[in-house]
Design a protein around this motif. Structure first.
Motif, PDB file in Angstrom:
ATOM      1  N   ASN A   1      15.049  -5.338   1.400  1.00  0.00           N
ATOM      2  CA  ASN A   1      15.418  -6.321   0.697  1.00  0.00           C
ATOM      3  C   ASN A   1      15.237  -6.177  -0.777  1.00  0.00           C
ATOM      4  OD1 ASN A   1      14.807  -8.835   3.669  1.00  0.00           O
ATOM      5  ND2 ASN A   1      16.513  -7.523   3.176  1.00  0.00           N
ATOM      6  N   LEU A   2      15.800  -5.266  -1.390  1.00  0.00           N
ATOM      7  CA  LEU A   2      15.624  -5.206  -2.979  1.00  0.00           C
ATOM      8  C   LEU A   2      16.214  -6.463  -3.475  1.00  0.00           C
ATOM      9  CD1 LEU A   2      16.318  -1.476  -2.787  1.00  0.00           C
ATOM     10  CD2 LEU A   2      14.439  -2.406  -3.766  1.00  0.00           C
TER      11      LEU A   2
ATOM     12  N   ASN B   1       5.004  -0.423   0.629  1.00  0.00           N
ATOM     13  CA  ASN B   1       4.853  -0.326  -0.932  1.00  0.00           C
ATOM     14  C   ASN B   1       3.939   0.962  -1.155  1.00  0.00           C
ATOM     15  OD1 ASN B   1       6.298  -2.554  -1.286  1.00  0.00           O
ATOM     16  ND2 ASN B   1       4.551  -3.964  -0.829  1.00  0.00           N
TER      17      ASN B   1
ATOM     18  N   SER C   1      13.111  -0.098  -6.766  1.00  0.00           N
ATOM     19  CA  SER C   1      11.831  -0.731  -6.476  1.00  0.00           C
ATOM     20  C   SER C   1      10.598  -0.497  -7.218  1.00  0.00           C
ATOM     21  CB  SER C   1      11.546   0.472  -5.313  1.00  0.00           C
ATOM     22  OG  SER C   1       9.955   0.323  -5.164  1.00  0.00           O
ATOM     23  N   ARG C   2       9.824  -1.472  -7.410  1.00  0.00           N
ATOM     24  CA  ARG C   2       8.792  -1.408  -8.568  1.00  0.00           C
ATOM     25  C   ARG C   2       7.458  -0.522  -7.995  1.00  0.00           C
ATOM     26  NH1 ARG C   2       9.133  -7.704  -8.291  1.00  0.00           N
ATOM     27  NH2 ARG C   2       8.857  -6.979  -6.246  1.00  0.00           N
ATOM     28  N   ASN C   3       7.284  -0.751  -6.748  1.00  0.00           N
ATOM     29  CA  ASN C   3       6.462   0.581  -6.363  1.00  0.00           C
ATOM     30  C   ASN C   3       6.848   1.790  -6.644  1.00  0.00           C
ATOM     31  OD1 ASN C   3       4.253  -1.170  -4.856  1.00  0.00           O
ATOM     32  ND2 ASN C   3       6.217  -1.994  -4.176  1.00  0.00           N
TER      33      ASN C   3
HETATM   34  O1  G3P Z   1      10.350  -3.658  -5.835  1.00  0.00           O
HETATM   35  P1  G3P Z   1       9.171  -3.416  -4.555  1.00  0.00           P
HETATM   36  O2  G3P Z   1       8.842  -1.959  -4.464  1.00  0.00           O
HETATM   37  O3  G3P Z   1       8.284  -4.517  -4.491  1.00  0.00           O
HETATM   38  O4  G3P Z   1      10.200  -3.699  -3.275  1.00  0.00           O
HETATM   39  C1  G3P Z   1      11.009  -4.591  -2.915  1.00  0.00           C
HETATM   40  C2  G3P Z   1      11.426  -4.997  -1.594  1.00  0.00           C
HETATM   41  O5  G3P Z   1       9.891  -5.022  -0.775  1.00  0.00           O
HETATM   42  C3  G3P Z   1      11.994  -3.957  -0.843  1.00  0.00           C
HETATM   43  O6  G3P Z   1      12.345  -4.569   0.416  1.00  0.00           O
END
Ligand code: G3P
Ligand code: NAD
Length: 335
Positions: free
Chosen positions: A141-142, A195, A257-259
């Motif tokens: 879920n981006l 993550n 994805s931020r991670n």
């Molecule tokens: O942007 P992130 O890495 O926090 O990932 C976002 C969501 O958890 C993806 O499902």
């Protein structure tokens, strides 16, 4: 259990605002709490939350406030959309305001540092509600893709299946397809661990490695996540589902994805402080959860080699190159 008439979403960052949009698009009246009054005003006056979701127009059924009491007033569902490590403190402030029979829904993907608790455990403890009244939403879920109306699926987990079905219906739209599940442990461990594995994939990308490396990290990451989940009582099948493999692939592969992005910066030689600065205040949950998950694994005698090196890169000064060499140099074993 009847369908809700009012839903509160507490936290107007990327995912809180996006999930509030999903709920409004599904036909609910939604009140979104923003920490900063100017964010609430921007949403009400312009239908935008440009610092988190630039270019996205929010639906009329969604209104915002910086007053948590107003947000939760008469709400049947209160969706908690703040970072994992701040959930306890935020919820303690909201607890006296919550309607008596409210269902609490966690969107956060992390494990608390000080207690090693999953978010549903923190919620049950702070709000003093039984686990049947706590649900979790987790999957690939981006936020930015969903806010733009791109199709995806997710999991709505609750030990009370009837409650999960009510929430499933409440967030079902033409672009957002929720499935139910009752395995809270498996869903939450999947969401927190992916993550950390995304950080590892980002580090590998920053070092210049390609898709074989990423696939190897995803697969072995799923193996160590499953080991931990099963040790905590999860159903192993959960890890093959949307909140397990599904979210792992989305997060490890996507530049959104931020991670993963955080990890890539580390792999390219930036420090944790530099990567944090570049995130502009948005949370990369894995940076803290790598430590709590590592401790949880140690407590249960579970080996998590990828999580271990990610923790040491983020917090003990291990360089990305030697971290990769260490993983590759581990003793040979059967799959
Ligand atoms: O942007 P992130 O890495 O926090 O990932 C976002 C969501 O958890 C993806 O499902
Ligand atoms: N963004 C996504 O694509 C996405 C998707 C699924 C799940 N999640 C999870 O949802 C949770 C929230 O993520 P997000 O993307 O909305 O984060 P974000 O950084 O975009 O927003 C966090 C929100 O929490 C608020 N907040 C309240 N108290 C805070 C405090 N003490 N410190 C920092 N912020 C505080 C901030 O003001 C902000 O509105 C995380 O656990 C994340 O892993 C995010």
């Amino acid at each position: 259990m009847a369908q809700p008439e009012r839903i509160a979403v507490l936290g107007a960052g990327s995912w809180g605002t996006t999930f509030a949009k999903v709920l409004a698009d599904a036909g609910n009246d939604v009140c979104l709490w923003a920490r900063r009054p100017q964010v609430a005003a921007e949403i009400n006056e312009t239908r935008r939350n440009d610092s988190y979701l630039p270019g996205i127009t929010l639906p009329e059924r969604l209104r915002a406030t910086d007053d948590a009491a107003e947000a939760v007033h008469a709400a049947e569902f209160a969706v908690l959309a703040v970072p994992s490590q701040t959930l306890r403190e935020n919820l303690a402030g909201w607890q006296p305001l919550l309607p008596q029979d409210v269902t609490l829904v966690s969107l956060a993907k992390g494990v608390e540092l000080s207690t090693l608790k999953r978010m549903s455990q923190v919620i049950g403890e702070v709000a003093d509600v039984p686990v049947e009244r706590v649900a979790v939403v987790s999957g690939p879920n981006l936020a930015k893709e969903i806010a733009a109306g791109q199709p995806t699926a997710t999991v709505v987990a609750c030990s009370d299946e009837e409650r999960a079905v009510v929430l499933q219906k409440a967030c079902f739209t033409r672009y957002f397809r929720p499935y139910t599940n009752t395995d809270l442990v498996g869903i939450e461990i999947s969401g927190a661990c992916k993550n950390v594995i995304a950080l590892a994939c980002g580090i590998a990308a920053g070092l210049g490695f390609g898709h074989n490396t990423m696939s190897s990290l995803i697969t072995r990451g799923l193996a160590e996540t499953t080991r931990l989940g099963v040790a905590l009582g999860a159903d192993p099948m959960t890890f093959a589902g949307l909140a397990g493999l599904g979210d792992l692939v989305a997060t490890c592969a996507s530049p959104l994805s931020r991670n993963r992005t955080f990890g890539e910066r580390l792999g390219r030689g930036e420090t944790v402080a530099q990567a944090q600065e570049a995130a502009h205040g948005q949370v990369s949950e894995g940076v803290k959860s790598c430590s709590s998950i590592r401790q949880l694994a140690a407590r249960h005698g579970v080996e998590m080699p990828i999580t271990d090196v990610v923790h040491r890169v983020c917090h003990e000064g291990l360089e990305p190159g030697p971290a990769a060499a260490e993983l590759l140099g581990r003793e040979r074993k059967a799959e």
